[in-house]
Design a protein around this motif. Structure first.
Motif, PDB file in Angstrom:
ATOM      1  N   ASP A 210      38.997  11.791  53.622  1.00  0.00           N
ATOM      2  CA  ASP A 210      39.981  12.773  53.169  1.00  0.00           C
ATOM      3  C   ASP A 210      40.180  13.860  54.207  1.00  0.00           C
ATOM      4  O   ASP A 210      39.496  13.892  55.229  1.00  0.00           O
ATOM      5  CB  ASP A 210      39.624  13.335  51.786  1.00  0.00           C
ATOM      6  N   GLY A 224      41.083  21.368  47.874  1.00  0.00           N
ATOM      7  CA  GLY A 224      40.549  20.226  47.121  1.00  0.00           C
ATOM      8  C   GLY A 224      40.804  18.905  47.835  1.00  0.00           C
ATOM      9  O   GLY A 224      40.209  17.884  47.480  1.00  0.00           O
ATOM     10  N   ARG A 285      32.349  11.119  39.862  1.00  0.00           N
ATOM     11  CA  ARG A 285      33.724  10.814  39.443  1.00  0.00           C
ATOM     12  C   ARG A 285      34.444  10.336  40.682  1.00  0.00           C
ATOM     13  O   ARG A 285      33.921  10.451  41.792  1.00  0.00           O
ATOM     14  CB  ARG A 285      34.368  12.102  38.949  1.00  0.00           C
ATOM     15  N   ASP A 288      39.682  13.096  44.276  1.00  0.00           N
ATOM     16  CA  ASP A 288      41.100  13.386  44.186  1.00  0.00           C
ATOM     17  C   ASP A 288      41.453  14.124  45.470  1.00  0.00           C
ATOM     18  O   ASP A 288      40.953  15.228  45.670  1.00  0.00           O
ATOM     19  CB  ASP A 288      41.363  14.263  42.951  1.00  0.00           C
ATOM     20  N   GLU A 290      41.252  10.829  46.928  1.00  0.00           N
ATOM     21  CA  GLU A 290      40.759   9.517  47.387  1.00  0.00           C
ATOM     22  C   GLU A 290      41.084   8.399  46.393  1.00  0.00           C
ATOM     23  O   GLU A 290      41.279   7.245  46.763  1.00  0.00           O
ATOM     24  CB  GLU A 290      39.244   9.550  47.602  1.00  0.00           C
TER      25      GLU A 290
HETATM   26  N1  GLY Z   1      38.681  15.213  47.549  1.00  0.00           N
HETATM   27  C1  GLY Z   1      37.367  15.635  47.311  1.00  0.00           C
HETATM   28  C2  GLY Z   1      36.903  15.555  45.931  1.00  0.00           C
HETATM   29  O1  GLY Z   1      37.527  14.996  45.051  1.00  0.00           O
HETATM   30  O2  GLY Z   1      35.825  16.064  45.683  1.00  0.00           O
END
Ligand code: GLY
Ligand code: AMP
Length: 427
Positions: A210, A224, A285, A288, A290
């Motif tokens: 990411d 994020g 989890r 996000d 990814e």
């Molecule tokens: N993109 C990093 C996370 O979901 O923690």
């Protein structure tokens, strides 16, 4: 099977999109969902855990897929299982793997899993002495969940000392920060790796990378996640085997041995140096953003895979992946990750459908009459999928450019490291 998905972000839209394709999915609900999710699921306004339980009982929900970490850390997985409902996501005790950095570090030490050297503190003076002894660069982390903001990488001793004071006083992160982990700064290349676990065994999924910084060239403040692609360009069969043998397998075995078996997804944040992976952190989890490229690449039935984590049949299922690469560009509200404007209109999202290999996932959107508006920081995820990372990036940005949104922006270079590596290989 009637399924309830919990969450409202881009990750959940990607999960909903894939769950809805399963022949085992008779009806999909999502709480609370978003306008994109509403295309594939019935969105229901539920948030409190007892509302969710009531809804499951009155609607004969057989399986709940939990997208974000907070409800799991707050006990939703355990509560649902106690009601006899199958869940994708760990029980409360196992959710500590993400919910408490100190728990995760002590676990790694106990089970000999490679990670950064560390110490835990609640006392300011002791923490300051440790920082002076260790020097900089150093890494300061809140013990509890801090929405991805609880990690500081001070470059000077003064910066580190004043940061630790703010954290431990509760001023910087509230209760989440009144215990801290201070750890060694690791150098190397970052990589995300995903594996499912059913308490006994694991099933390897795939890798992703990411882009956490807000600006092109990985500059500016952390977010994020502004984009991600899968697979990670420097993943090899040898590195994957090391990750499985040294990190994933001992984690699943250790959690079982400790009496807190892990069921769900292990999202390992890794630092790789000279071919050796070390664990930065675990998330419990999917990532996000990814998850968005992951779901595009997954050729298997997602319901079957996720359900196997709960019933303990992971050794009977297989995860098949497309050989193509997938890449997600996040479109965020101007100003993000600082203050940003809400309620700006987004137009022409339907045009993405006409672009072959492109897929749009909603995150912070809402429907206002016949208008689509922004209500969050990260608002849309635009994914491309194709044979080469360059053509994949081209598709994603072609789709981004069809969307008409004055209030938004995105990075223009998602996937650049992979593209550079690919060009070097070709030359
Ligand atoms: N993109 C990093 C996370 O979901 O923690
Ligand atoms: P985390 O929330 O733990 O993923 O940390 C956020 C980011 O901080 C990671 O993606 C890394 O870039 C960086 N980071 C965290 N821990 C370390 C460490 N021990 N050494 C170097 N960088 C780190």
């Amino acid at each position: 099977m009637k399924i309830l998905l919990i969450g409202s972000g881009g990750r959940e839209h990607a999960l909903a999109w894939k769950l809805a394709q399963s022949p085992r999915c008779e009806k999909l609900f999502c709480a609370p969902g978003n306008p994109g999710i509403a295309d594939v699921a019935q969105c229901v306004a539920l948030s409190a855990h007892d509302e969710i339980i009531d809804f499951c009982q009155s609607n004969h929900i057989e399986f709940v897929v939990v997208g974000p970490e907070q409800p799991l850390v707050d006990g939703l997985g355990s509560t649902l299982r106690a009601q006899g409902i199958a869940v994708f996501g760990p029980d409360t005790a196992a959710a500590q793997m993400e919910g408490s950095k100190g728990f995760m570090k002590d676990f790694c030490k106990r089970h000999n899993i490679p990670t950064a050297a560390y110490a835990r503190f609640t006392d300011v003076e002791k923490a300051k002495n440790y920082i002076r002894e260790q020097g900089v660069p150093i890494v300061l982390k809140t013990d509890g969940l801090a929405g991805g903001k609880g990690v500081l990488l001070p470059q000077t001793i003064d910066e580190a000392l004043s940061a630790i004071e703010e954290m431990l006083s509760g001023d910087a992160f509230g209760d989440a920060g009144t215990e801290v982990v201070i750890e060694e700064f690791m150098e190397g290349e970052e990589l995300s790796y995903f594996a499912l676990a059913d308490g006994d065994t694991y099933l390897a999924l795939t890798s992703a990378q990411d882009h956490k910084r807000v600006g092109d060239g990985d500059t500016g403040p952390n977010t994020g996640g502004m984009g991600a692609y899968s697979p990670a360009h420097f993943m090899t069969a040898e590195l994957e085997q090391k990750i499985l043998d040294k990190i994933i397998a001992p984690t699943v075995a250790g959690m079982k041995k400790d009496g807190t078996p892990f069921k769900g997804v292990l999202f390992a944040g890794l630092m790789v140096k000279e071919g050796e992976p070390r664990l930065i952190e675990y998330n419990i989890r999917f990532g996000d953003p990814e998850c968005q490229p992951l779901m595009m690449r997954l050729n298997s039935d997602l319901v079957e895979l996720l359900l196997a984590t709960d019933i303990g049949t992971l050794n009977e299922v297989k995860a098949e992946w497309s050989n193509q690469s997938a890449l997600c560009v996040v479109m965020a509200a101007k100003g993000y990750p600082a203050a940003y404007e809400k309620n700006t209109e987004i137009k022409n999202t339907q045009a993405v459908k006409a672009i072959e290999g492109a897929q749009l996932f909603h995150a912070g959107t809402a429907q206002e009459g016949d208008k689509l508006i922004s209500i969050g920081g990260r608002v849309l995820g635009v994914v491309g999928m194709s044979d080469t990372i360059q053509s994949t990036q081209d598709i994603a940005y072609q789709a981004v450019d069809t969307i008409d949104w004055d209030g938004g922006f995105c990075r223009r270079d998602i996937g650049y490291r992979a593209i550079k590596a690919h060009q070097e290989k070709v030359v």
